[in-house]
Write a protein that holds these residues in place. Sequence first.
Motif, mmCIF file in Angstrom:
data_model
loop_
_atom_site.group_PDB
_atom_site.id
_atom_site.type_symbol
_atom_site.label_atom_id
_atom_site.label_comp_id
_atom_site.label_asym_id
_atom_site.label_seq_id
_atom_site.Cartn_x
_atom_site.Cartn_y
_atom_site.Cartn_z
ATOM 1 N N THR A 154 0.822 -1.210 0.000
ATOM 2 C CA THR A 154 0.000 0.000 0.000
ATOM 3 C C THR A 154 0.851 1.253 0.000
ATOM 4 O OG1 THR A 154 -0.077 -0.114 2.385
ATOM 5 C CG2 THR A 154 -1.927 -1.105 1.191
ATOM 6 N N HIS A 204 -0.297 4.566 -1.222
ATOM 7 C CA HIS A 204 -1.201 5.366 -0.392
ATOM 8 C C HIS A 204 -0.485 5.959 0.803
ATOM 9 C CE1 HIS A 204 -4.721 3.944 -2.534
ATOM 10 N NE2 HIS A 204 -4.113 2.781 -2.579
ATOM 11 N N ALA A 255 3.435 8.923 2.117
ATOM 12 C CA ALA A 255 3.594 10.190 2.825
ATOM 13 C C ALA A 255 3.438 10.025 4.324
ATOM 14 C CB ALA A 255 2.572 11.188 2.328
ATOM 15 N N ALA A 256 2.996 8.839 4.722
ATOM 16 C CA ALA A 256 2.750 8.643 6.142
ATOM 17 C C ALA A 256 3.863 7.831 6.753
ATOM 18 C CB ALA A 256 1.429 7.902 6.343
ATOM 19 N N PRO A 257 4.666 8.421 7.606
ATOM 20 C CA PRO A 257 5.749 7.673 8.207
ATOM 21 C C PRO A 257 5.183 6.554 9.060
ATOM 22 C CG PRO A 257 5.506 9.791 9.285
ATOM 23 C CD PRO A 257 4.584 9.784 8.132
ATOM 24 N N ASP A 272 6.271 5.557 11.758
ATOM 25 C CA ASP A 272 6.318 5.929 13.155
ATOM 26 C C ASP A 272 6.393 7.446 13.227
ATOM 27 O OD1 ASP A 272 7.087 6.396 15.817
ATOM 28 O OD2 ASP A 272 7.870 4.348 15.903
ATOM 29 N N SER A 273 5.583 8.010 14.076
ATOM 30 C CA SER A 273 5.570 9.469 14.181
ATOM 31 C C SER A 273 6.897 10.011 14.646
ATOM 32 C CB SER A 273 4.478 9.896 15.156
ATOM 33 O OG SER A 273 3.279 9.342 14.744
ATOM 34 N N SER A 311 -3.058 19.037 7.911
ATOM 35 C CA SER A 311 -2.558 17.997 7.021
ATOM 36 C C SER A 311 -3.611 17.590 5.992
ATOM 37 C CB SER A 311 -2.156 16.776 7.846
ATOM 38 O OG SER A 311 -1.873 15.703 6.987
ATOM 39 N N TRP A 312 -3.151 17.301 4.792
ATOM 40 C CA TRP A 312 -4.053 16.775 3.764
ATOM 41 C C TRP A 312 -3.746 15.311 3.485
ATOM 42 C CZ3 TRP A 312 -1.249 14.752 -0.188
ATOM 43 C CH2 TRP A 312 0.074 15.232 -0.324
ATOM 44 N N GLN A 313 -2.693 14.833 4.126
ATOM 45 C CA GLN A 313 -2.254 13.468 3.826
ATOM 46 C C GLN A 313 -3.190 12.443 4.459
ATOM 47 O OE1 GLN A 313 1.549 13.998 5.553
ATOM 48 N NE2 GLN A 313 2.528 14.528 3.615
ATOM 49 N N GLU A 314 -3.148 11.267 3.890
ATOM 50 C CA GLU A 314 -3.970 10.192 4.441
ATOM 51 C C GLU A 314 -3.532 9.953 5.880
ATOM 52 O OE1 GLU A 314 -4.920 5.504 3.596
ATOM 53 O OE2 GLU A 314 -4.293 6.798 1.946
ATOM 54 N N PRO A 315 -4.437 9.994 6.801
ATOM 55 C CA PRO A 315 -4.031 9.908 8.206
ATOM 56 C C PRO A 315 -3.579 8.504 8.568
ATOM 57 C CG PRO A 315 -6.410 9.896 8.051
ATOM 58 C CD PRO A 315 -5.896 10.121 6.655
ATOM 59 N N TRP A 316 -2.767 8.465 9.628
ATOM 60 C CA TRP A 316 -2.410 7.151 10.153
ATOM 61 C C TRP A 316 -3.667 6.475 10.672
ATOM 62 C CZ3 TRP A 316 -3.416 4.891 14.777
ATOM 63 C CH2 TRP A 316 -2.847 3.620 14.978
ATOM 64 N N ASN A 317 -3.779 5.227 10.406
ATOM 65 C CA ASN A 317 -4.906 4.462 10.919
ATOM 66 C C ASN A 317 -4.468 3.041 11.181
ATOM 67 O OD1 ASN A 317 -7.568 5.444 11.443
ATOM 68 N ND2 ASN A 317 -7.609 6.200 9.338
#
Lengths: 501, 444
Positions: free
Chosen positions: A53, A56, A59-61, A63-64, A90-96
């Motif tokens: 994935t 998608h 852009a989401a690391p 680990d924060s 943020s406009w990025q897909e959020p961590w989930n």
Amino acid sequence: MAAGQRTARMGLAARPVRWLGGRPNPFRREEPAICPHSLHLVAALVLAGLVATSSHASAAPADSLQALARAGAEASAPDESTAGDDFDASWQEPWNPPAAVPRRETWERVMLAPQRLVTLPLSAIGRGVARGFEWGEGRGWIPSGPPADRDRVRHGVFAIEPPMLGGGAGFGGAAAVRYSVTHGRARAQLLLRHALTQHHYHETTVGLVGSPAWLDYHYGWRPQEQYYGEGPTSRIEDRTDFATQYESVRFGVRATRGRAREPGGANSISLYTGPRSAVTRTGREPDRASFERLFPDDAAPVLDRRVDHEVYGLQLSHDGRSGVPHWGRGWRGAMTVERYGGPLRALALRSANDQGARFWQAKGEAETAVSWWRDPRTLRLLVRVEDRHVITGRERFLPGDLGTLGGAAGLAGFNTGRFRGLDVLLGRLSYLFPVSRRLELDLHSEWGNTFEDLRDAKPSRLERSAGIALRARWEKGPIASIGLDASRESVRLHYAIGGVK
Amino acid sequence: MTRATMIVLAVVLACTTGRAAAAATPAPQAPKPQGTSNLYGVFDHSVVRPITRVTDPALGLRVLTHRRREAVNVDAADQVRLPSTWWQPRLGYRPVSVERMLQGPGDATGPAPGPWTVTKAKSQGVSPGFQIEDAKGGKFIIKFDVPQFPGASTAADVIGSYLFWAAGYNVPENTIEHFRMDDLRIADDAKVTDTRGRSRPMTREFLAQLLARVTPPDGDGRYRCMASRYLTGKPLGPFRYAGRRADDPEDRVPHELRRELRGLWTIAAWVNHADCRDANSLDMWVTDHGRSFVRHYLIDFGSTLGSTATPIERDYSNGFEYYVDYGVMAKQTATLGMLRPKWFAVRDPNLPSIGFIESDVFDPAAWRPDYPNPAFDDRTERDIRWGARILAGFTDAHIRAAVGRGELPPDAADYLTRVLIARRDKLVQRWQPEDTATPQRASE
């Protein structure tokens, strides 16, 4: 301390989770007791999922820490900051997490299952009520906040209100149409109101009300008025009922000065006159003896006889109360003197017969309070005296015209209409204190009775009642109450929505 | 089967599944708008939820064993996993200059110069207001102060928006504005929603009546107001502080388990945001950088800083007790009301432009909103400390600058600045003892 140093101090790398006082964090998860082989497998699955994935989640690391450490580094070197405007939302897909996280863990759900099952109907009711309120508030049908200054907006002419037909009338409601005809000092409002309750009480009012003059017409039917006989010696075992039908026209003039809750308070004087016609009928309460069966001597002269009066009245009132969220300073008083004379042929509503008693009636009520502390604790004292002086026809005195105690009329621990008599004496001492920001308690005690003559009133003949009420309050005052009152005869639950002082 | 084979198979399986899922992902749909009931909310959070919590054996067990459930959207360092559509690391995590804070979420310019066209108004509720379009077509919500507390509510709304933005939350752009009656035009299709929710054409007389209920104009005939720029996107109604939006695929963490919402307690305690509830939040369906998703906002800060939109006496217990506080109830009932609450000791600054907020009696561990907030109820020390870290990032200069945007009288602004600094210090010292080196030194 330089800004850079400070930011570095706040950098995550130097900030392991610490517990207050340097104690080990009791919530910190220990090493999981899982087979390392399984861990490898899980790690591989997670890694593979991330790769799959990546389009998608690139852009989401994972680990924060990475993002924040980067942010910390940027902060340490402001010139190289890439912040630009990545301070923006943020406009990025959020961590989930891979799947939705359940609100409760499995063991909790198991533990709660029986309770959930039992309370399922309550939950359904709650959801229904919530949706109903949401719907009503969304359309403005249910006020969603305190109604401050709403009276200044004169758009609505139709209102659904409490019936205000007194104690014992049962659940009900009233529909009212009010239309302002004139404004300012000579304000007048056209009023049409009809109230109806489950016990078939009803009252219709049509009028032009306002200041300095008013004219109105009332028609009402009260089918289940309680009657235990007259005077302080009446017995609970002798419970009967009667019905009364009445209509009246009043024309009055009123002069007012000042406003309630302002310095000087509100003062008013009213003079009024008009015909009244009333008839007493057999009580309509199911499975209840009508009053003519137990009290034939009282009933015979008045039952089914229409009685007409011309009423003349004078009322003086002062309202100098103040204080929020309940009034705790000042006093209020009202004095009414009325003469029920023979009917005037030209004005009589019905037969203009002269079968009724002629009498004077004086009612006085005064209440004062003292309070202390910032959220007031208040002591209130109320005294009410009613004196009726019969000129002629004592035996034809209508039971509905007698002074009454019991229920909401005073001595709340007794049944509504429990005491009737020509004269009334009532005292009430209340102590109100807050128990929370929106709740207060009212502890009260009442003493009183009805008499043939006030000179018969002696402390030993006064009935006593005591009670407690929990009152919901908003910033401007109490809005509802529910409580219990107890007397030697009964314990009664009472409630009120609106009209709580 | 060897371990290596298992791993390879797992990787292949996961890759295949992931690709298939990605290929089948449909275009995102906006979740269904949801509402909330103010009245039922008070009842639910004050009566129903406390009863269910008291009778919750699992929660009881957690309390007894000191194993409260922690936020689930945090990483190994106990920090919010990013990206987040709820929160963005700003102060406390990165340096945000005062100038950048004052820019806020937009450009902080408010309505463009020129006439305002009133498009809609409401006469219901305690704070009258209307909606406008400025000369450039920008849309704003306009709110006012009640005459008894001039400047209080509008200043709180503006100051609150800067502070919450700097703390990392998504907020609307709020500014203090001044206008004259002559600056107002009424749109041809402008409607008024009356007390019963009915719409009718707006008239100039109505506007005059509405403005008669607000703080009177200054000597130049200018009314003071707060202009809040419309948020972009489609409003979906408030978010809830508990549960999830089931139809939002990006909302997989129950809100009461979100660090951003549990840790919000600390920020709310700081600015006395006692009205922190569902109704003062808003979800927007936005399209940003080609992606459509739900962004979560905090709105309506008019009741922060102890301000109130109601024209009545101040509520000194604001922030000290819930509306219905069972602990307080038990004590007061047992003593027949003779117990003197802690908030009796607070002193009123007697500044009409300031709501009720103070720092002397403020207890950084015991602050309470008006009624229980599910996310706050479930907070743990870790959540509070997370919020305290953000607070530690606010320098005196940030606070002074934000308060300055409220355009309060000098004495009121000084008082509010002092109180906010003192409350920040109390919170940080209580929850971030390692940061007790006074944070304001960093910028001064």
